[in-house]
Design an enzyme around this catalytic site. Sequence first.
Site, PDB file in Angstrom:
ATOM      1  CE  LYS A  22      29.022  37.005  34.804  1.00 42.86           C
ATOM      2  NZ  LYS A  22      30.215  37.438  34.149  1.00 42.86           N
ATOM      3  CG  ASN A  23      32.659  34.761  35.217  1.00 36.94           C
ATOM      4  OD1 ASN A  23      32.162  35.416  34.229  1.00 36.94           O
ATOM      5  ND2 ASN A  23      33.113  35.193  36.593  1.00 36.94           N
ATOM      6  NE  ARG A  92      37.256  44.841  30.957  1.00 34.75           N
ATOM      7  CZ  ARG A  92      38.123  45.747  30.344  1.00 34.75           C
ATOM      8  NH1 ARG A  92      37.495  46.951  29.910  1.00 34.75           N
ATOM      9  NH2 ARG A  92      39.332  45.656  30.179  1.00 34.75           N
ATOM     10  CB  CYS A 116      35.567  48.092  32.942  1.00 35.05           C
ATOM     11  SG  CYS A 116      34.826  47.046  33.915  1.00 35.05           S
ATOM     12  NE  ARG A 121      37.511  43.356  34.436  1.00 37.82           N
ATOM     13  CZ  ARG A 121      36.285  42.912  34.146  1.00 37.82           C
ATOM     14  NH1 ARG A 121      35.150  43.664  34.047  1.00 37.82           N
ATOM     15  NH2 ARG A 121      36.279  41.650  33.969  1.00 37.82           N
ATOM     16  CG  ASP A 304      33.537  37.815  40.505  1.00 38.54           C
ATOM     17  OD1 ASP A 304      33.941  39.004  40.425  1.00 38.54           O
ATOM     18  OD2 ASP A 304      33.827  36.931  39.675  1.00 38.54           O
ATOM     19  NE  ARG A 396      27.132  42.212  31.541  1.00 44.21           N
ATOM     20  CZ  ARG A 396      28.396  42.737  31.666  1.00 44.21           C
ATOM     21  NH1 ARG A 396      28.264  43.894  32.238  1.00 44.21           N
ATOM     22  NH2 ARG A 396      29.437  42.184  31.379  1.00 44.21           N
TER      23      ARG A 396
HETATM   24  N1  EPU Z   1      44.962  42.944  34.429  1.00 48.63           N
HETATM   25  C1  EPU Z   1      46.001  43.441  33.935  1.00 48.63           C
HETATM   26  N2  EPU Z   1      46.111  43.312  32.668  1.00 48.63           N
HETATM   27  C2  EPU Z   1      45.441  42.418  31.839  1.00 48.63           C
HETATM   28  C3  EPU Z   1      44.617  41.615  32.321  1.00 48.63           C
HETATM   29  C4  EPU Z   1      44.356  41.643  33.615  1.00 48.63           C
HETATM   30  O1  EPU Z   1      46.621  44.352  34.387  1.00 48.63           O
HETATM   31  O2  EPU Z   1      45.714  42.189  30.673  1.00 48.63           O
HETATM   32  C5  EPU Z   1      44.543  43.025  35.828  1.00 48.63           C
HETATM   33  C6  EPU Z   1      43.123  43.531  36.127  1.00 48.63           C
HETATM   34  O3  EPU Z   1      42.940  44.909  35.989  1.00 48.63           O
HETATM   35  C7  EPU Z   1      42.997  43.004  37.468  1.00 48.63           C
HETATM   36  C8  EPU Z   1      43.336  41.799  37.697  1.00 48.63           C
HETATM   37  O4  EPU Z   1      44.520  41.727  36.540  1.00 48.63           O
HETATM   38  O5  EPU Z   1      43.438  43.849  38.561  1.00 48.63           O
HETATM   39  C9  EPU Z   1      42.720  40.395  37.587  1.00 48.63           C
HETATM   40  O6  EPU Z   1      42.033  40.454  36.290  1.00 48.63           O
HETATM   41  P1  EPU Z   1      41.442  39.317  35.337  1.00 48.63           P
HETATM   42  O7  EPU Z   1      42.235  39.207  34.102  1.00 48.63           O
HETATM   43  O8  EPU Z   1      41.802  37.949  36.261  1.00 48.63           O
HETATM   44  O9  EPU Z   1      40.149  39.419  35.164  1.00 48.63           O
HETATM   45  P2  EPU Z   1      39.032  39.046  34.102  1.00 48.63           P
HETATM   46  O10 EPU Z   1      39.576  37.842  33.532  1.00 48.63           O
HETATM   47  O11 EPU Z   1      38.752  40.410  33.396  1.00 48.63           O
HETATM   48  C10 EPU Z   1      37.443  37.529  35.454  1.00 48.63           C
HETATM   49  C11 EPU Z   1      36.147  37.578  35.745  1.00 48.63           C
HETATM   50  C12 EPU Z   1      35.448  38.492  36.619  1.00 48.63           C
HETATM   51  C13 EPU Z   1      36.189  38.478  37.880  1.00 48.63           C
HETATM   52  C14 EPU Z   1      37.704  38.519  37.709  1.00 48.63           C
HETATM   53  C15 EPU Z   1      38.559  38.236  38.862  1.00 48.63           C
HETATM   54  C16 EPU Z   1      35.171  36.596  33.767  1.00 48.63           C
HETATM   55  C17 EPU Z   1      34.470  36.549  32.307  1.00 48.63           C
HETATM   56  N3  EPU Z   1      35.302  37.424  34.338  1.00 48.63           N
HETATM   57  O12 EPU Z   1      37.761  38.816  34.607  1.00 48.63           O
HETATM   58  O13 EPU Z   1      34.251  38.257  36.852  1.00 48.63           O
HETATM   59  O14 EPU Z   1      35.955  39.421  38.695  1.00 48.63           O
HETATM   60  O15 EPU Z   1      38.141  37.199  36.757  1.00 48.63           O
HETATM   61  O16 EPU Z   1      38.430  37.028  39.420  1.00 48.63           O
HETATM   62  O17 EPU Z   1      35.849  35.287  34.113  1.00 48.63           O
HETATM   63  C18 EPU Z   1      31.723  38.862  37.375  1.00 48.63           C
HETATM   64  O18 EPU Z   1      31.580  37.890  36.924  1.00 48.63           O
HETATM   65  O19 EPU Z   1      31.080  39.810  37.879  1.00 48.63           O
HETATM   66  C19 EPU Z   1      33.273  39.346  36.947  1.00 48.63           C
HETATM   67  C20 EPU Z   1      33.661  40.750  36.916  1.00 48.63           C
END
Ligand code: EPU
Length: 420
Positions: A22-23, A92, A116, A121, A304, A396
């Site tokens: 998915k990711n 998101r 969220c 996030r 995850d 999802r």
């Molecule tokens: N963060 C910030 N500011 C930003 C972006 C991120 O402070 O602008 C913080 C977040 O709040 C968090 C950390 O940085 O504390 C890491 O977040 P990241 O941006 O890496 O997460 P994401 O890209 O929103 C993806 C996966 C998530 C997974 C996380 C961490 C996808 C679509 N989603 O989310 O997957 O938990 O990376 O590995 O790739 C899931 O599949 O269940 C899921 C939630």
Amino acid sequence: MDKIVIEGGSSLRGKVLISGAKNAALPLICATILAPGKNILTNVPRLGDVRTVLKLLAIIGAEVDLEWPRVVVDTSELDNPVAPYELVKTMRAAILVLGPLVARYGHAKVSLPGGCAIGARPINLHLKALEAMGATIEIKRGYVEVTCDRLRGARIDFPVATVGGTENVMMAASLALGVTHIHNAAREPEIEDLANMLNAMGAKVEGAGTSTIVITGVDSLHAVEHRVIPDRIEAGTFMIGAALNQGEVELQGVNPSHLTSVIDHLRRAGVTIETRTDSILVRGPSKITPFEIVTEPHPGFPTDMQAQFMVLALAAHGKSIITESIFENRFMHVPELVRMGAQIDVQSRAAHLLGPAFLEGTTVMATDLRASASLILAGLIAEGTTQVLRVYHLDRGYENIVDKLQGLGARISRVPSELF
Ligand code: EPU
């Protein structure tokens, strides 16, 4: 709303085919915006979130053809660079259209994601990076509007490794003028998959999989065919299922090198794991050893998989500690597991678990995907019947989870809402 009903006690045995990730699929679909023409993605999982992002691409103007697990996205003529609230609020990852839309159109309007279940996030790092690349950012009536004639290469230093932020910048920088350096880039396998697809499209992305990624912008990209990597989190979830109740499962269609940390931690818990090129054999021990885990960005232990490992900790003989360091509110499964009889004491970001827990089946529900998966796993070791509500979370992110578990001998069924 359907529910999932599990009779506890059975051990998983047999073979299971793991779906595409998915990711990985979500950013890959967004990247098709950059390359006009018929993009073909294979090994695409049939999931709620994937449908949502494809719906978004259709709103933007793409022609989408679904022949699961093959999806064709024709991005020849896109005319509406807008991601509406109705879609972004449900997923998101829709924010991942921001970089590609600005890069191709010079303009994008994307709803702010809002709250969220697993933490605040924010998307501040995505926006700051695009600003550093010359974009003008305005927040108006719940939408972020980003404008720039042509993005410029820049040096981006992420204070935390962000998966989505790294992906957005990689896509935006592929069509920018000049060279972009991303420091403290996320290193997840999904980042490498995106880099491979961008490079096949004609981009120049180097260093993906390390913490420094260098992207040299090009003037245009072309459509490609690309196969989505296997879902390491789905694989990890089935590995825990196999480890419980002394099961024995062969996972097929996986990449063991994406699961190094998960495999290490399972081995430390006493689980036998044999890896081959694209399969993993998992054998559950008679006695699971307790363990300590701290979630970290890749290649550390993935957040995850945190909820699923809690169930393994509950089956272990002794005290385990699981610390969540990525998201501030990712313990929603704890009160539900406690309702099933678990002893879990949460102190700040660390959960202290005592096993072996005597879990009893009851009705449970969770507010996010991985928490829901942990409740299914808990149902496998609980006495009696567990009913998991809010099944849409599982839809999802887990393709055919009920069929796959049934195939491994679990006593599990999905009950359509009209029947209760
Ligand atoms: N963060 C910030 N500011 C930003 C972006 C991120 O402070 O602008 C913080 C977040 O709040 C968090 C950390 O940085 O504390 C890491 O977040 P990241 O941006 O890496 O997460 P994401 O890209 O929103 C993806 C996966 C998530 C997974 C996380 C961490 C996808 C679509 N989603 O989310 O997957 O938990 O990376 O590995 O790739 C899931 O599949 O269940 C899921 C939630």
